[in-house]
Design an enzyme around this catalytic site. Structure first.
Site, PDB file in Angstrom:
ATOM      1  N   LYS A  13       0.840  -1.098  -0.141  1.00 19.28           N
ATOM      2  CA  LYS A  13      -0.030   0.154   0.025  1.00 19.28           C
ATOM      3  C   LYS A  13       0.922   1.176   0.003  1.00 19.28           C
ATOM      4  O   LYS A  13       0.612   2.255  -0.706  1.00 19.28           O
ATOM      5  CB  LYS A  13      -0.884  -0.107   1.252  1.00 19.28           C
ATOM      6  CG  LYS A  13      -2.278   0.469   1.256  1.00 19.28           C
ATOM      7  CD  LYS A  13      -3.074   0.068   2.258  1.00 19.28           C
ATOM      8  CE  LYS A  13      -2.253  -0.056   3.559  1.00 19.28           C
ATOM      9  NZ  LYS A  13      -2.924   0.520   4.733  1.00 19.28           N
ATOM     10  N   ARG A  82     -10.777   3.548   9.804  1.00 20.29           N
ATOM     11  CA  ARG A  82     -10.772   2.326  10.561  1.00 20.29           C
ATOM     12  C   ARG A  82     -12.138   1.743  10.955  1.00 20.29           C
ATOM     13  O   ARG A  82     -11.923   0.672  11.241  1.00 20.29           O
ATOM     14  CB  ARG A  82      -9.729   2.447  11.240  1.00 20.29           C
ATOM     15  CG  ARG A  82      -8.293   2.413  11.140  1.00 20.29           C
ATOM     16  CD  ARG A  82      -7.622   0.909  10.941  1.00 20.29           C
ATOM     17  NE  ARG A  82      -6.466   0.574  11.593  1.00 20.29           N
ATOM     18  CZ  ARG A  82      -5.329   1.240  11.096  1.00 20.29           C
ATOM     19  NH1 ARG A  82      -5.242   2.231  10.069  1.00 20.29           N
ATOM     20  NH2 ARG A  82      -4.060   1.060  11.571  1.00 20.29           N
ATOM     21  N   ARG A 117      11.792 -11.011   3.379  1.00 19.75           N
ATOM     22  CA  ARG A 117      12.001  -9.788   3.391  1.00 19.75           C
ATOM     23  C   ARG A 117      13.380  -9.392   4.405  1.00 19.75           C
ATOM     24  O   ARG A 117      13.279  -9.907   5.504  1.00 19.75           O
ATOM     25  CB  ARG A 117      10.935  -8.680   3.863  1.00 19.75           C
ATOM     26  CG  ARG A 117      11.589  -7.094   3.642  1.00 19.75           C
ATOM     27  CD  ARG A 117      10.264  -6.377   3.545  1.00 19.75           C
ATOM     28  NE  ARG A 117       9.445  -6.185   4.888  1.00 19.75           N
ATOM     29  CZ  ARG A 117       8.504  -5.288   5.037  1.00 19.75           C
ATOM     30  NH1 ARG A 117       8.005  -4.535   3.983  1.00 19.75           N
ATOM     31  NH2 ARG A 117       7.705  -5.206   6.163  1.00 19.75           N
ATOM     32  N   ARG A 150      12.723  -8.606  10.212  1.00 21.81           N
ATOM     33  CA  ARG A 150      11.974  -8.002  11.305  1.00 21.81           C
ATOM     34  C   ARG A 150      11.028  -8.835  11.914  1.00 21.81           C
ATOM     35  O   ARG A 150      10.498  -9.950  11.524  1.00 21.81           O
ATOM     36  CB  ARG A 150      11.066  -6.987  10.538  1.00 21.81           C
ATOM     37  CG  ARG A 150      11.465  -5.506  10.670  1.00 21.81           C
ATOM     38  CD  ARG A 150      10.390  -4.802   9.650  1.00 21.81           C
ATOM     39  NE  ARG A 150       9.186  -4.600  10.019  1.00 21.81           N
ATOM     40  CZ  ARG A 150       8.253  -4.062   9.711  1.00 21.81           C
ATOM     41  NH1 ARG A 150       8.654  -3.066   8.621  1.00 21.81           N
ATOM     42  NH2 ARG A 150       6.836  -4.112   9.973  1.00 21.81           N
ATOM     43  N   ARG A 161      -1.682 -10.451  11.520  1.00 20.50           N
ATOM     44  CA  ARG A 161      -2.023  -9.149  11.556  1.00 20.50           C
ATOM     45  C   ARG A 161      -3.165  -9.230  10.193  1.00 20.50           C
ATOM     46  O   ARG A 161      -3.850  -8.064   9.906  1.00 20.50           O
ATOM     47  CB  ARG A 161      -0.704  -8.531  10.862  1.00 20.50           C
ATOM     48  CG  ARG A 161       0.038  -8.063  12.139  1.00 20.50           C
ATOM     49  CD  ARG A 161       1.675  -7.654  11.702  1.00 20.50           C
ATOM     50  NE  ARG A 161       1.556  -6.477  10.752  1.00 20.50           N
ATOM     51  CZ  ARG A 161       2.723  -6.342   9.985  1.00 20.50           C
ATOM     52  NH1 ARG A 161       3.624  -7.169   9.938  1.00 20.50           N
ATOM     53  NH2 ARG A 161       2.722  -5.298   9.240  1.00 20.50           N
TER      54      ARG A 161
END
Ligand code: ADP
Ligand code: ZN
Length: 206
Positions: A13, A82, A117, A150, A161
């Site tokens: 995004k 949200r 990543r 991470r 998530r």
């Protein structure tokens, strides 16, 4: 061009918004970024606990931001609304939304992407085990620091998530679909394809 962008964590995004912002010359307003920069103790408390900031605070911040001069030709809202209350607030304030981009992606694809990543803890450069390899394995090209995963890119954490995102966003997706503003965009492919699709849809609709 007043755009709202929805998409699960890891879909890209931020990258998509960055390109649209340059193309349409409108600001990219991310409430997450705004709150992360806040020095207000009360706000920090919610962020540290991973809780949503109360609607009143969010609305105050967004209302003020949308009045700034650079929003005259439009904006890209990312991370807002949200909740249904927040969506209702925009309507009450007469903020007309041109289009709501709903970035879609397969959970497994996102998980694979994020779990490969690697980031440089020193300069923030981002790599990927398969897609964006550093010249020397495990070492940052820019500053020579050892790359790390991470913590919140671990597969289980990412899955969770994404689940939370899907549950929280469902009502908002319905809200904007009912108002004929929602456009689904398949977004787990190449960034350039995604942006081209979005541009085509925007030019068709607006
Ligand atoms: P995430 O880090 O969960 O992907 P963001 O970067 O969009 O989400 O936001 C970071 C934090 O900022 C959220 O966890 C929440 O505390 C706060 N926040 C951002 N946008 C909103 C919003 N519209 N309503 C309430 N809280 C928000
Ligand atoms: Zn580095």
């Amino acid at each position: 061009m007043n755009i709202i962008i929805f998409g699960p964590p890891g879909i890209g995004k931020g990258s998509v918004s960055g390109l649209l912002k340059d193309k349409y010359r409108v600001p990219h307003i991310s409430t997450g970024n705004i709150f992360r920069e806040s020095s207000d103790k009360r706000i920090r408390h919610y962020l540290e606990k991973g809780l949503l900031v109360p609607d009143e605070d969010v609305m105050r911040v967004v209302e003020k931001r949308l009045k700034e001069k650079d929003c005259q030709n439009g904006f890209i809202l990312d991370g807002f609304p949200r909740t249904l209350e927040q969506a209702g607030f925009l309507e009450e304030k007469g903020v007309k939304i041109s289009i709501v981009l709903n970035l879609l992606g397969d959970t497994d694809v996102i998980v694979a992407r994020l779990s490969g990543r690697l980031i440089c803890p020193k300069c923030g450069a981002i790599y990927h085990i398969r897609n964006i390899k550093p010249k020397k394995k495990g070492i940052c090209d820019k500053c020579g620091t050892e790359l790390v995963h991470r913590k919140d890119d671990q597969p289980d954490v990412v899955r969770n998530r994404i689940d939370v995102y899907r549950k929280q966003t469902k009502v908002l997706i319905e809200y904007y679909r009912k108002r004929n503003l929602l456009v689904d965009i398949q977004a787990d492919g190449q960034l350039s394809d995604v942006v081209n699709n979005i541009t085509a849809v925007i030019e068709d609709k607006v």
